[in-house]
Design a protein around this motif. Structure first.
Motif, PDB file in Angstrom:
ATOM      1  N   ARG A 135      63.577 125.427 172.293  1.00  0.00           N
ATOM      2  CA  ARG A 135      64.893 125.241 173.337  1.00  0.00           C
ATOM      3  C   ARG A 135      63.806 125.721 174.773  1.00  0.00           C
ATOM      4  N   HIS A 162      60.532 154.279 174.311  1.00  0.00           N
ATOM      5  CA  HIS A 162      61.809 153.553 173.792  1.00  0.00           C
ATOM      6  C   HIS A 162      62.426 152.356 174.674  1.00  0.00           C
ATOM      7  N   VAL A 181      64.070 140.749 175.763  1.00  0.00           N
ATOM      8  CA  VAL A 181      65.169 140.367 176.386  1.00  0.00           C
ATOM      9  C   VAL A 181      64.702 141.820 177.393  1.00  0.00           C
ATOM     10  N   SER A 215      65.124 156.480 169.109  1.00  0.00           N
ATOM     11  CA  SER A 215      66.033 156.316 170.353  1.00  0.00           C
ATOM     12  C   SER A 215      67.603 157.621 170.490  1.00  0.00           C
ATOM     13  N   ASN A 237      66.860 146.951 172.481  1.00  0.00           N
ATOM     14  CA  ASN A 237      67.317 145.985 171.526  1.00  0.00           C
ATOM     15  C   ASN A 237      68.229 144.713 172.354  1.00  0.00           C
ATOM     16  N   ASN A 255      71.406 156.110 175.873  1.00  0.00           N
ATOM     17  CA  ASN A 255      71.426 156.260 174.608  1.00  0.00           C
ATOM     18  C   ASN A 255      73.233 157.564 174.937  1.00  0.00           C
ATOM     19  N   LYS A 268      61.771 126.629 175.790  1.00  0.00           N
ATOM     20  CA  LYS A 268      61.672 128.019 176.564  1.00  0.00           C
ATOM     21  C   LYS A 268      59.590 128.482 176.550  1.00  0.00           C
TER      22      LYS A 268
HETATM   23  N1  3HC Z   1      64.977 137.303 170.947  1.00  0.00           N
HETATM   24  C1  3HC Z   1      64.810 137.432 171.750  1.00  0.00           C
HETATM   25  N2  3HC Z   1      65.164 136.348 173.194  1.00  0.00           N
HETATM   26  C2  3HC Z   1      66.842 136.837 172.550  1.00  0.00           C
HETATM   27  C3  3HC Z   1      67.379 137.388 171.067  1.00  0.00           C
HETATM   28  C4  3HC Z   1      66.404 137.981 170.764  1.00  0.00           C
HETATM   29  N3  3HC Z   1      67.023 138.561 169.959  1.00  0.00           N
HETATM   30  N4  3HC Z   1      68.414 137.364 171.796  1.00  0.00           N
HETATM   31  C5  3HC Z   1      68.982 136.800 172.531  1.00  0.00           C
HETATM   32  N5  3HC Z   1      67.551 136.753 173.455  1.00  0.00           N
HETATM   33  C6  3HC Z   1      67.453 135.353 175.006  1.00  0.00           C
HETATM   34  C7  3HC Z   1      67.938 133.868 174.846  1.00  0.00           C
HETATM   35  O1  3HC Z   1      67.042 133.210 174.088  1.00  0.00           O
HETATM   36  C8  3HC Z   1      68.554 133.946 176.239  1.00  0.00           C
HETATM   37  O2  3HC Z   1      66.801 133.531 176.919  1.00  0.00           O
HETATM   38  P1  3HC Z   1      67.373 132.704 178.130  1.00  0.00           P
HETATM   39  O3  3HC Z   1      68.406 132.621 178.838  1.00  0.00           O
HETATM   40  O4  3HC Z   1      65.509 132.011 178.291  1.00  0.00           O
HETATM   41  O5  3HC Z   1      67.950 131.759 176.888  1.00  0.00           O
HETATM   42  C9  3HC Z   1      68.869 135.287 176.377  1.00  0.00           C
HETATM   43  O6  3HC Z   1      68.017 136.256 175.696  1.00  0.00           O
HETATM   44  C10 3HC Z   1      70.010 135.168 176.553  1.00  0.00           C
HETATM   45  O7  3HC Z   1      70.809 134.452 175.294  1.00  0.00           O
HETATM   46  P2  3HC Z   1      71.981 133.912 174.757  1.00  0.00           P
HETATM   47  O8  3HC Z   1      72.931 133.271 175.496  1.00  0.00           O
HETATM   48  O9  3HC Z   1      71.871 133.857 173.009  1.00  0.00           O
HETATM   49  O10 3HC Z   1      73.312 134.910 174.517  1.00  0.00           O
HETATM   50  P3  3HC Z   1      73.746 136.097 175.747  1.00  0.00           P
HETATM   51  O11 3HC Z   1      73.720 135.755 177.290  1.00  0.00           O
HETATM   52  O12 3HC Z   1      74.880 136.435 175.335  1.00  0.00           O
HETATM   53  O13 3HC Z   1      72.675 137.223 175.638  1.00  0.00           O
HETATM   54  C11 3HC Z   1      72.520 139.270 175.095  1.00  0.00           C
HETATM   55  C12 3HC Z   1      72.070 138.109 174.474  1.00  0.00           C
HETATM   56  C13 3HC Z   1      70.846 139.463 175.609  1.00  0.00           C
HETATM   57  C14 3HC Z   1      72.299 139.832 173.833  1.00  0.00           C
HETATM   58  C15 3HC Z   1      73.512 140.200 176.271  1.00  0.00           C
HETATM   59  O14 3HC Z   1      75.071 139.771 175.117  1.00  0.00           O
HETATM   60  C16 3HC Z   1      72.786 141.329 176.175  1.00  0.00           C
HETATM   61  O15 3HC Z   1      72.283 141.999 177.193  1.00  0.00           O
HETATM   62  N6  3HC Z   1      73.730 142.702 175.644  1.00  0.00           N
HETATM   63  C17 3HC Z   1      73.765 144.084 175.590  1.00  0.00           C
HETATM   64  C18 3HC Z   1      72.236 144.363 174.816  1.00  0.00           C
HETATM   65  C19 3HC Z   1      72.278 145.977 175.354  1.00  0.00           C
HETATM   66  O16 3HC Z   1      72.779 146.738 175.722  1.00  0.00           O
HETATM   67  N7  3HC Z   1      71.531 146.164 174.289  1.00  0.00           N
HETATM   68  C20 3HC Z   1      70.682 147.920 174.330  1.00  0.00           C
HETATM   69  C21 3HC Z   1      71.106 148.189 173.227  1.00  0.00           C
HETATM   70  S1  3HC Z   1      71.432 149.993 173.306  1.00  0.00           S
HETATM   71  C22 3HC Z   1      69.546 149.965 172.134  1.00  0.00           C
HETATM   72  O17 3HC Z   1      68.854 149.134 172.146  1.00  0.00           O
HETATM   73  C23 3HC Z   1      69.213 152.017 172.136  1.00  0.00           C
HETATM   74  C24 3HC Z   1      68.958 151.766 170.581  1.00  0.00           C
HETATM   75  O18 3HC Z   1      68.197 152.802 170.474  1.00  0.00           O
HETATM   76  C25 3HC Z   1      69.831 152.160 170.359  1.00  0.00           C
END
Ligand code: 3HC
Length: 298
Positions: A56, A140, A147, A119, A143, A190, A58
């Motif tokens: 991509r 902690h 990012v 978590s 996910n 959480n 990046k």
């Molecule tokens: N690894 C690396 N980079 C990633 C990725 C991954 N798995 N998933 C997405 N990205 C990057 C993309 O490459 C993109 O980067 P860029 O802007 O430089 O091109 C950027 O993140 C945005 O991704 P997308 O355009 O594909 O998709 P979205 O804009 O829809 O974003 C998301 C995806 C970042 C997952 C966003 O929807 C988000 O922030 N969601 C909320 C996630 C959240 O709340 N996480 C916390 C969960 S709770 C937790 O983890 C706690 C545990 O204890 C359970």
């Protein structure tokens, strides 16, 4: 002494994500596969993930190669013995984690910081099985780890100020945005996020709105990147249920217990994105709300 070499135990989504974050910031990383099976798969996952970023535009190929060159993969737990920091990211089972901490406390250098990426489990319970407790804490990550900026640094009962400060510096060094939190079940994020998802499920059960409507409302009305059902599917419904149970077992208030629909979906093996079915059906492009959830789940 600054943290230079980082050991990660557990090569699931979180472990590999954290390993990649540390290597990207210039640290040497040893990632240990905690369960039997080929280590090559873990390396392939990281290589493929980085390849997508390069495709991509990046990241350049030289940066990707440098990141990979700083990462070593092993199936030998003792390979982390000379690390400055160990971050465990294995299965969310307290007894398994305690057994690991007991071993790490013996094999690692006396000044190695021992941390858990749990978590909702008690950092203090893991600390309790160690002789040198002041160097034990929680780290902690969220996910997707590459990012999400936040890292909760968990202050266990006997974590020293020196350990907290070293972890604070380390988090900033790997371009994260740390916050120090006391060791309470669910920490900050959480403890707020799990009841939020549970409330959304109960709202669905009451018929307040559809899955898509509730998600749409929270994205459009509260500027969340994902709605509560998209988020639950993303985290994994088994993980959400386990976090809910851990918080419930701590506070013993039914508000925190897993709602019926969540338990049923987990029993069915509908675990969210990772199984292709959850609140959404991911076989459709774009995903649609699971048609079976348009009627009450009994
Ligand atoms: N690894 C690396 N980079 C990633 C990725 C991954 N798995 N998933 C997405 N990205 C990057 C993309 O490459 C993109 O980067 P860029 O802007 O430089 O091109 C950027 O993140 C945005 O991704 P997308 O355009 O594909 O998709 P979205 O804009 O829809 O974003 C998301 C995806 C970042 C997952 C966003 O929807 C988000 O922030 N969601 C909320 C996630 C959240 O709340 N996480 C916390 C969960 S709770 C937790 O983890 C706690 C545990 O204890 C359970």
């Amino acid at each position: 002494m600054a943290i230079s070499k980082v050991g990660i135990i557990g090569t699931g989504t979180m472990g590999l994500g954290v390993a990649q974050v540390c290597a990207s910031a210039g640290h040497d990383v040893i990632a240990v596969k905690a369960t039997p099976g080929p280590v090559d798969k873990a390396k392939d996952t990281v290589v493929k993930g980085l390849a997508k970023i390069v495709e991509r535009g990046k990241m350049d190929a030289a940066t990707r190669d440098a990141i990979i060159s700083r990462m070593t993969f092993s199936s030998e737990e003792n390979a982390v013995a000379d690390c400055d920091l160990v971050i465990e990211s294995i299965i969310e089972d307290l007894e398994t984690k305690k057994a690991l901490f007991r071993r790490l406390d013996q094999v690692c250098r006396a000044d190695t910081l021992l941390t858990t990426n749990t978590s909702t489990l008690s950092v203090t319970a893991m600390m309790a099985v160690c002789k040198k407790r002041d160097r034990v804490a929680g780290l902690h990550f969220f996910n997707p780890a590459p990012v999400m900026k936040l890292v909760e640094i968990i202050h266990g009962f006997e974590t020293s100020d020196e350990t907290l400060e070293k972890l604070n510096v380390f988090c900033k060094d790997i371009n994260k945005d740390p916050v120090i939190v006391q060791d309470t079940t669910g920490f900050i994020v959480n403890r707020l996020l799990v009841p939020y998802m549970l409330n959304a499920i109960r709202m669905l059960e009451r018929g307040t709105g559809t899955i898509e409507d509730i998600d749409h409302a929270m994205k459009s009305g509260a500027a969340h990147p994902m709605g509560p059902f998209e988020l639950a599917d993303y985290i994994g419904l088994d993980v959400v249920e386990a976090m809910s149970m851990n918080i419930y077992m701590d506070v013993r208030h039914e508000h925190h217990a897993p709602p019926h629909t969540l338990t049923r979906l987990v029993q069915l093996g509908y675990l969210g994105r990772k199984t292709g079915q959850g609140f959404y059906d991911y076989s459709a492009k774009p995903p649609v709300q699971n048609p079976q959830l348009l009627r009450p789940v009994i």
